[in-house]
Design a protein around this motif. Structure first.
Motif, PDB file in Angstrom:
ATOM      1  N   SER B  91       0.963  31.972  30.444  1.00  0.00           N
ATOM      2  CA  SER B  91       2.385  32.634  29.764  1.00  0.00           C
ATOM      3  C   SER B  91       3.611  31.981  30.177  1.00  0.00           C
ATOM      4  CB  SER B  91       2.499  33.806  30.105  1.00  0.00           C
ATOM      5  OG  SER B  91       2.549  34.091  31.469  1.00  0.00           O
ATOM      6  N   GLY B  92       3.339  30.771  31.055  1.00  0.00           N
ATOM      7  CA  GLY B  92       4.672  29.685  31.557  1.00  0.00           C
ATOM      8  C   GLY B  92       4.250  29.332  33.071  1.00  0.00           C
ATOM      9  N   THR B  93       5.261  28.708  33.255  1.00  0.00           N
ATOM     10  CA  THR B  93       5.026  28.096  34.504  1.00  0.00           C
ATOM     11  C   THR B  93       5.918  28.951  35.681  1.00  0.00           C
ATOM     12  OG1 THR B  93       7.026  26.893  34.274  1.00  0.00           O
ATOM     13  CG2 THR B  93       5.010  25.765  34.003  1.00  0.00           C
ATOM     14  N   SER B  94       5.244  28.961  36.768  1.00  0.00           N
ATOM     15  CA  SER B  94       5.817  29.867  37.787  1.00  0.00           C
ATOM     16  C   SER B  94       6.951  29.165  38.769  1.00  0.00           C
ATOM     17  CB  SER B  94       4.826  29.979  39.033  1.00  0.00           C
ATOM     18  OG  SER B  94       4.542  28.814  39.956  1.00  0.00           O
ATOM     19  N   HIS B  95       7.360  29.965  39.617  1.00  0.00           N
ATOM     20  CA  HIS B  95       8.670  29.244  40.317  1.00  0.00           C
ATOM     21  C   HIS B  95       8.481  27.847  40.762  1.00  0.00           C
ATOM     22  CE1 HIS B  95       6.231  31.022  43.225  1.00  0.00           C
ATOM     23  NE2 HIS B  95       6.785  30.481  43.935  1.00  0.00           N
ATOM     24  N   SER B  96       7.403  27.482  41.215  1.00  0.00           N
ATOM     25  CA  SER B  96       6.942  26.299  41.538  1.00  0.00           C
ATOM     26  C   SER B  96       6.290  25.166  40.749  1.00  0.00           C
ATOM     27  CB  SER B  96       5.969  26.605  42.946  1.00  0.00           C
ATOM     28  OG  SER B  96       4.702  27.003  42.539  1.00  0.00           O
ATOM     29  N   GLY B  97       6.264  25.867  39.234  1.00  0.00           N
ATOM     30  CA  GLY B  97       5.407  24.894  38.577  1.00  0.00           C
ATOM     31  C   GLY B  97       4.115  24.926  38.363  1.00  0.00           C
ATOM     32  N   VAL B  98       3.492  25.724  39.002  1.00  0.00           N
ATOM     33  CA  VAL B  98       1.995  25.777  39.068  1.00  0.00           C
ATOM     34  C   VAL B  98       1.471  26.089  37.789  1.00  0.00           C
ATOM     35  CG1 VAL B  98      -0.154  26.711  40.064  1.00  0.00           C
ATOM     36  CG2 VAL B  98       1.936  26.413  41.652  1.00  0.00           C
ATOM     37  N   LYS B  99       0.721  25.118  37.011  1.00  0.00           N
ATOM     38  CA  LYS B  99       0.091  25.455  35.726  1.00  0.00           C
ATOM     39  C   LYS B  99      -1.298  25.616  35.653  1.00  0.00           C
ATOM     40  CE  LYS B  99       3.984  22.755  33.653  1.00  0.00           C
ATOM     41  NZ  LYS B  99       4.513  21.314  33.360  1.00  0.00           N
ATOM     42  N   GLY B 100      -1.895  25.311  36.929  1.00  0.00           N
ATOM     43  CA  GLY B 100      -3.159  25.786  36.656  1.00  0.00           C
ATOM     44  C   GLY B 100      -4.306  24.410  36.363  1.00  0.00           C
ATOM     45  N   LYS B 101      -3.597  23.386  36.337  1.00  0.00           N
ATOM     46  CA  LYS B 101      -4.689  22.302  36.239  1.00  0.00           C
ATOM     47  C   LYS B 101      -4.818  21.506  37.518  1.00  0.00           C
ATOM     48  CE  LYS B 101      -2.868  21.321  31.423  1.00  0.00           C
ATOM     49  NZ  LYS B 101      -2.090  20.201  30.469  1.00  0.00           N
ATOM     50  N   GLU B 102      -4.093  21.973  38.292  1.00  0.00           N
ATOM     51  CA  GLU B 102      -3.915  21.019  39.693  1.00  0.00           C
ATOM     52  C   GLU B 102      -5.405  21.144  40.473  1.00  0.00           C
ATOM     53  OE1 GLU B 102      -2.240  23.382  38.858  1.00  0.00           O
ATOM     54  OE2 GLU B 102      -0.759  24.223  40.057  1.00  0.00           O
ATOM     55  N   GLU B 103      -6.308  22.194  39.948  1.00  0.00           N
ATOM     56  CA  GLU B 103      -7.551  22.345  40.733  1.00  0.00           C
ATOM     57  C   GLU B 103      -8.590  21.222  40.550  1.00  0.00           C
ATOM     58  OE1 GLU B 103      -6.215  24.495  38.829  1.00  0.00           O
ATOM     59  OE2 GLU B 103      -5.656  26.260  40.361  1.00  0.00           O
ATOM     60  N   LYS B 104      -8.398  20.295  39.187  1.00  0.00           N
ATOM     61  CA  LYS B 104      -9.373  19.600  38.761  1.00  0.00           C
ATOM     62  C   LYS B 104      -9.609  18.317  39.716  1.00  0.00           C
ATOM     63  CE  LYS B 104      -9.268  21.666  35.038  1.00  0.00           C
ATOM     64  NZ  LYS B 104     -10.196  22.760  34.967  1.00  0.00           N
ATOM     65  N   ILE B 105      -8.734  17.668  40.450  1.00  0.00           N
ATOM     66  CA  ILE B 105      -8.695  16.848  41.122  1.00  0.00           C
ATOM     67  C   ILE B 105      -9.307  17.510  42.668  1.00  0.00           C
ATOM     68  CG2 ILE B 105      -6.371  16.537  42.402  1.00  0.00           C
ATOM     69  CD1 ILE B 105      -8.788  13.692  41.315  1.00  0.00           C
ATOM     70  N   PHE B 106      -9.288  18.650  42.895  1.00  0.00           N
ATOM     71  CA  PHE B 106      -9.434  19.400  44.293  1.00  0.00           C
ATOM     72  C   PHE B 106     -10.802  19.219  44.599  1.00  0.00           C
ATOM     73  CE2 PHE B 106     -10.017  23.911  46.162  1.00  0.00           C
ATOM     74  CZ  PHE B 106     -10.152  23.373  47.448  1.00  0.00           C
ATOM     75  N   TYR B 107     -11.803  19.389  43.562  1.00  0.00           N
ATOM     76  CA  TYR B 107     -13.377  19.320  43.806  1.00  0.00           C
ATOM     77  C   TYR B 107     -13.883  17.969  44.178  1.00  0.00           C
ATOM     78  CZ  TYR B 107     -12.643  23.235  40.694  1.00  0.00           C
ATOM     79  OH  TYR B 107     -12.113  24.232  40.166  1.00  0.00           O
ATOM     80  N   PRO B 108     -13.561  16.744  43.535  1.00  0.00           N
ATOM     81  CA  PRO B 108     -13.969  15.511  44.248  1.00  0.00           C
ATOM     82  C   PRO B 108     -13.156  15.297  45.557  1.00  0.00           C
ATOM     83  CG  PRO B 108     -12.733  15.146  42.228  1.00  0.00           C
ATOM     84  CD  PRO B 108     -12.875  16.662  42.297  1.00  0.00           C
ATOM     85  N   ALA B 109     -12.082  15.174  45.492  1.00  0.00           N
ATOM     86  CA  ALA B 109     -11.087  14.963  46.589  1.00  0.00           C
ATOM     87  C   ALA B 109     -11.338  15.745  47.704  1.00  0.00           C
ATOM     88  CB  ALA B 109      -9.550  15.005  46.228  1.00  0.00           C
ATOM     89  N   GLY B 110     -11.622  17.154  47.290  1.00  0.00           N
ATOM     90  CA  GLY B 110     -12.098  17.929  48.814  1.00  0.00           C
ATOM     91  C   GLY B 110     -13.315  17.455  49.346  1.00  0.00           C
ATOM     92  N   LEU B 111     -14.348  17.195  48.642  1.00  0.00           N
ATOM     93  CA  LEU B 111     -15.685  16.628  49.068  1.00  0.00           C
ATOM     94  C   LEU B 111     -15.151  15.443  49.923  1.00  0.00           C
ATOM     95  CD1 LEU B 111     -18.192  17.275  46.335  1.00  0.00           C
ATOM     96  CD2 LEU B 111     -17.919  18.397  48.697  1.00  0.00           C
ATOM     97  N   ALA B 112     -14.522  14.520  49.473  1.00  0.00           N
ATOM     98  CA  ALA B 112     -14.114  13.205  50.287  1.00  0.00           C
ATOM     99  C   ALA B 112     -13.593  13.617  51.665  1.00  0.00           C
ATOM    100  CB  ALA B 112     -13.440  12.034  49.259  1.00  0.00           C
ATOM    101  N   ILE B 113     -12.634  14.687  51.406  1.00  0.00           N
ATOM    102  CA  ILE B 113     -11.728  14.838  52.658  1.00  0.00           C
ATOM    103  C   ILE B 113     -12.819  15.656  53.680  1.00  0.00           C
ATOM    104  CG2 ILE B 113      -9.958  16.508  53.486  1.00  0.00           C
ATOM    105  CD1 ILE B 113      -8.693  16.073  50.693  1.00  0.00           C
ATOM    106  N   LEU B 114     -13.697  16.177  53.339  1.00  0.00           N
ATOM    107  CA  LEU B 114     -14.747  16.932  54.082  1.00  0.00           C
ATOM    108  C   LEU B 114     -15.686  15.841  54.744  1.00  0.00           C
ATOM    109  CD1 LEU B 114     -16.189  19.876  51.988  1.00  0.00           C
ATOM    110  CD2 LEU B 114     -14.290  19.944  53.772  1.00  0.00           C
ATOM    111  N   ALA B 115     -15.734  14.701  54.112  1.00  0.00           N
ATOM    112  CA  ALA B 115     -16.453  13.707  54.869  1.00  0.00           C
ATOM    113  C   ALA B 115     -15.716  12.895  55.871  1.00  0.00           C
ATOM    114  CB  ALA B 115     -16.901  12.517  53.824  1.00  0.00           C
ATOM    115  N   PHE B 116     -14.383  13.089  55.737  1.00  0.00           N
ATOM    116  CA  PHE B 116     -13.264  12.306  56.666  1.00  0.00           C
ATOM    117  C   PHE B 116     -13.307  13.196  57.827  1.00  0.00           C
ATOM    118  CE2 PHE B 116     -11.546   9.401  53.331  1.00  0.00           C
ATOM    119  CZ  PHE B 116     -11.822   8.285  53.818  1.00  0.00           C
ATOM    120  N   PHE B 117     -13.347  14.369  57.303  1.00  0.00           N
ATOM    121  CA  PHE B 117     -13.168  15.465  58.631  1.00  0.00           C
ATOM    122  C   PHE B 117     -14.533  15.269  59.379  1.00  0.00           C
ATOM    123  CE2 PHE B 117      -9.932  18.369  56.501  1.00  0.00           C
ATOM    124  CZ  PHE B 117      -8.754  17.601  57.146  1.00  0.00           C
ATOM    125  N   VAL B 118     -15.483  15.198  58.963  1.00  0.00           N
ATOM    126  CA  VAL B 118     -16.561  15.226  59.676  1.00  0.00           C
ATOM    127  C   VAL B 118     -16.824  13.813  60.536  1.00  0.00           C
ATOM    128  CG1 VAL B 118     -19.231  14.778  59.505  1.00  0.00           C
ATOM    129  CG2 VAL B 118     -18.308  16.132  57.961  1.00  0.00           C
TER     130      VAL B 118
END
Lengths: 243, 470
Positions: B91-118
């Motif tokens: 129904s619109g953007t929030s105060h911080s402009g979060v639109k809900g598309k930002e998670e798409k990159i989270f999955y691959p990048a999150g896995l790579a970040i986990l590898a770096f953390f290991v």
């Protein structure tokens, strides 16, 4: 065509004191300036000067590596800043002529080009800039940091470094940090960050013997440049943000 | 044959291309979550092993790393599912402009970040660890920013502060190498410099006040799942690095200066974090400051030391993970209904999404250290140990906790207040979301009532690890 180590070798006539003066100028431009072209040019010259200083303190290949890393970072920042600038200029030009289209058509070439020329000199500024961090504030900040760097280098001498290099390390770090404190524009933040990091490297390269660590740190610098380039483009394409 | 711990790096890295290709469909999130779950299982199953020696230091999977990584992997697997279960309001953007598309990159990048953390967790060389964490931080910039166009503040601050920390660790590593090459002889000035570098670097990494802005802006501006990921993952790896460092270098622990600095930094961060949590006007910002308070408490616990310090830190990090996951789910559920999570926007939501509200309150309660919830046990241990050192310490920690608790109560008051906007369509929380929230709430209450359920397995798993500060 001369190779980079040969170029560095030919520049040996520049003394460390002269290089320090050069670093005062380049970091001051980064701290005070707004136009992205002058910022990137200053950063590139800064990397070359640091490489020059390092070539007398460490192995020439390590000094060359530092210059090469700078030479890779600057194009990344250049391409990002250019994309933002072009899109910003296009937006401005698309908006302004509509308001004064008749006057523009009848005016001279100089009157039509004047806004573009001014924007090239002063830099694109689509953001609201707080008055507290204006030009004079930054000039005084730069002068103050020069004094602090000179005092610090006299009070806390870094091991194994000549006096001029000592001052250069402190100056670059301080100038970088104050640039970071005064801006939230990704391109400017990138310049501040790389200025501080190059100051650190000027010292670190002389004490660290591990090529692995030096190489990895160089790779990290390139990745930081990519991340900053990404953020600059994102911010440039987004709506205006209050600082 | 390849050393077994390397699978923890190769598996997530190998999955990244596939998850990247599938990131826009549900399968991408499910695959990423399944991989994180598998890594969690593997981390605890693999035998502790030395992988190789690098720069005179071993690269090994020890029991402490196993536990910490397992917590991290399990939390990440749940966080990967949140965007799937809670698609944000359109129904619109929030105060911080979060639109809900930002998670798409989270999955691959999150896995790579986990590898770096290991990789960072396996390394016992501070310089190498710092480089890997810096690499993870650079990738995290893309996760924090997502596809938002309105503000780059959070990502930029995060990148800047993390990048400024790395030089301190490289210098500290250089000093430590010199100390170890010199046969363990350190002059007072060398020791002071090492402590300065280490202290400053960890202060930046752990968001110690006044270097906390990366943590609070990330919580305020990024989407709930990615913010929770950053707030959970970085402290886990940083505490692991700190414990490794203190255990490997007893000369650092012998310095009363460093130990005092850790305690003061922890208490100041907790007190100021709690104080700021009291006056926040949105759940995202509140999550940031309450996480900051909790981080301060854990740092205090480590600095106070004692034979149970490592277990206390592990338990506190585990319940912190649980709390932040619950809060991320709660905030995501709120954003399913309204565009933002400011207190002014959430009026009347308690009747529409009661379970999400419960998740928010219980998550907040855990971070505040409220009795009968999972956060109370570790917090009580820290307060109890602190009282033996200085009675002011527990008072400041309790005051900070009160700030967090009141902050969440203010949020609750806003949510149960009658809404004054146009009537919203009837809404039912998704069943899977309800099941997940219910499970996490039951675990929170069980761990609050029976802390031994958490403490005993942790003790069993880390029997060989002794507290670095006695």
């Amino acid at each position: 065509m001369p190779t980079l180590p040969e170029i560095l070798d030919q520049l040996q006539f520049i003394s460390q004191e002269a290089a320090l003066l050069g670093l005062f100028v380049t970091a001051s431009i980064i701290l005070v300036g707004r136009d992205w072209r002058s910022l990137i040019l200053a950063l590139l010259i800064q990397y070359i000067l640091v490489g020059l200083v390092l070539s007398r303190l460490v192995r020439p290949d390590i000094a060359t590596l530092k210059v090469l890393i700078g030479a890779f970072i600057c194009p990344v920042l250049f391409l990002s800043a250019r994309q933002v600038s072009v899109s910003g200029l296009a937006t401005n030009l698309a908006m302004k002529p509509r308001l004064s289209s008749n006057r523009s058509r009848s005016g001279s070439w100089w009157r039509r080009s004047y806004p573009i020329v001014v924007s090239l000199i002063k830099g694109q500024d689509r953001r609201r800039r707080p008055a507290a961090t204006g030009l004079m504030f930054r000039v005084f900040g730069a002068l103050l940091m020069i004094l602090v760097a000179i005092n610090l280098s006299n009070a806390i001498a870094l091991p194994g470094l000549p006096s001029a290099v000592n001052t250069a390390v402190y100056w670059l770090i301080l100038a970088g940090l104050i640039t970071l404190a005064l801006t939230e524009d990704p391109i400017k933040v990138g310049h501040g960050l790389f200025t501080a990091l190059v100051g650190f490297e000027l010292f670190y390269a002389t004490v660290e013997n591990s090529l692995l660590l030096i190489g990895l740190w160089g790779a990290i610098n390139l990745l930081i440049a990519l991340a900053i380039g990404y953020l600059a483009v994102v911010r440039g394409t987004g709506p205006e943000e209050e600082v | 044959m390849m050393p077994a711990p390397l699978w923890l790096i190769l598996l997530p890295i190998g999955t990244v291309p596939l998850v990247y290709l599938l990131r826009r469909v549900k399968l991408g999130a499910i695959l990423a979550a399944a991989m994180a779950l598998l890594l969690g299982w593997l981390a605890i199953q693999l035998p502790p092993d030395v992988v190789l020696n690098l720069l005179g230091r071993s690269i090994e999977l020890d029991s402490l790393s196993q536990v910490m990584l397992t917590i991290l992997f399990l939390a990440t697997s749940v966080l990967f599912l949140i965007p799937l279960l809670c698609p944000p309001s359109t129904s619109g953007t929030s105060h911080s402009g979060v639109k809900g598309k930002e998670e798409k990159i989270f999955y691959p990048a999150g896995l790579a970040i986990l590898a770096f953390f290991v990789a960072a967790s396996l390394s016992h060389h501070l310089g190498i660890t710092a480089i890997f964490i810096q690499a993870a931080a650079i990738l995290t910039v893309f996760v924090i920013q997502g596809e938002r166009l309105d503000s780059t503040r959070a990502a930029l601050r995060f990148l800047t502060l993390m990048s400024l920390a790395t030089p301190f660790f490289l210098l500290a590593a250089w000093r430590i190498d010199l100390y170890q090459l010199g046969g363990g002889q350190a002059s007072a000035i060398n020791l002071e410099q090492t402590i300065f570098f280490v202290g400053f670097g960890f202060a930046l990494w752990l968001a110690v006040v006044p270097f906390h802005s990366w943590l609070t802006t990330t919580a305020a501006e990024s989407s709930p799942a990615t913010a929770a990921f950053v707030l959970i993952a970085f402290p886990i790896v940083v505490f692991l690095t700190l414990i490794h460092l203190l255990a490997d270098l007893p000369l650092l622990v012998d310095s009363a200066q460093l130990v005092r600095a850790i305690i003061i930094a922890g208490v100041a961060t907790a007190f100021i974090g709690g104080g700021f949590a009291l006056v926040q006007r949105g759940f995202s910002q509140l999550m940031g400051y309450s996480a900051l308070y909790d981080l301060g408490c854990i740092l205090t616990g480590l600095g106070l030391g004692g034979h149970a310090a490592v277990i206390t830190v592990l338990a506190a990090l585990s319940v912190r993970t649980l709390a932040l996951t619950l809060i991320a789910i709660g905030v995501s559920a709120v954003r399913m209904r309204v565009a933002g999570d400011g207190f002014a926007q959430v009026k009347g939501l308690a009747r529409e999404i009661p379970m999400a509200v419960a998740a928010l309150m219980i998550g907040g309660g855990i971070l505040a250290g409220v009795p009968l919830l999972a956060g109370f046990g570790p917090r009580w241990q820290i307060i109890h140990t602190g009282a033996e050192v200085n009675p002011v310490l527990p008072a400041l920690l309790v005051l900070g906790g009160l700030g967090v608790a009141i902050g969440y109560l203010r949020g609750l008051r806003a949510m149960i207040a009658p809404g004054h906007g146009p009537a919203r369509v009837t809404f039912a929380e998704p069943r899977l979301l309800l099941a997940l929230i219910s499970l996490l709430i039951v675990v929170s209450i069980l761990l609050g009532l029976f802390p031994a359920l958490l403490i005993e397995p942790l003790q069993l798993l880390t029997m060989t690890v002794s507290g670095p500060i006695q």
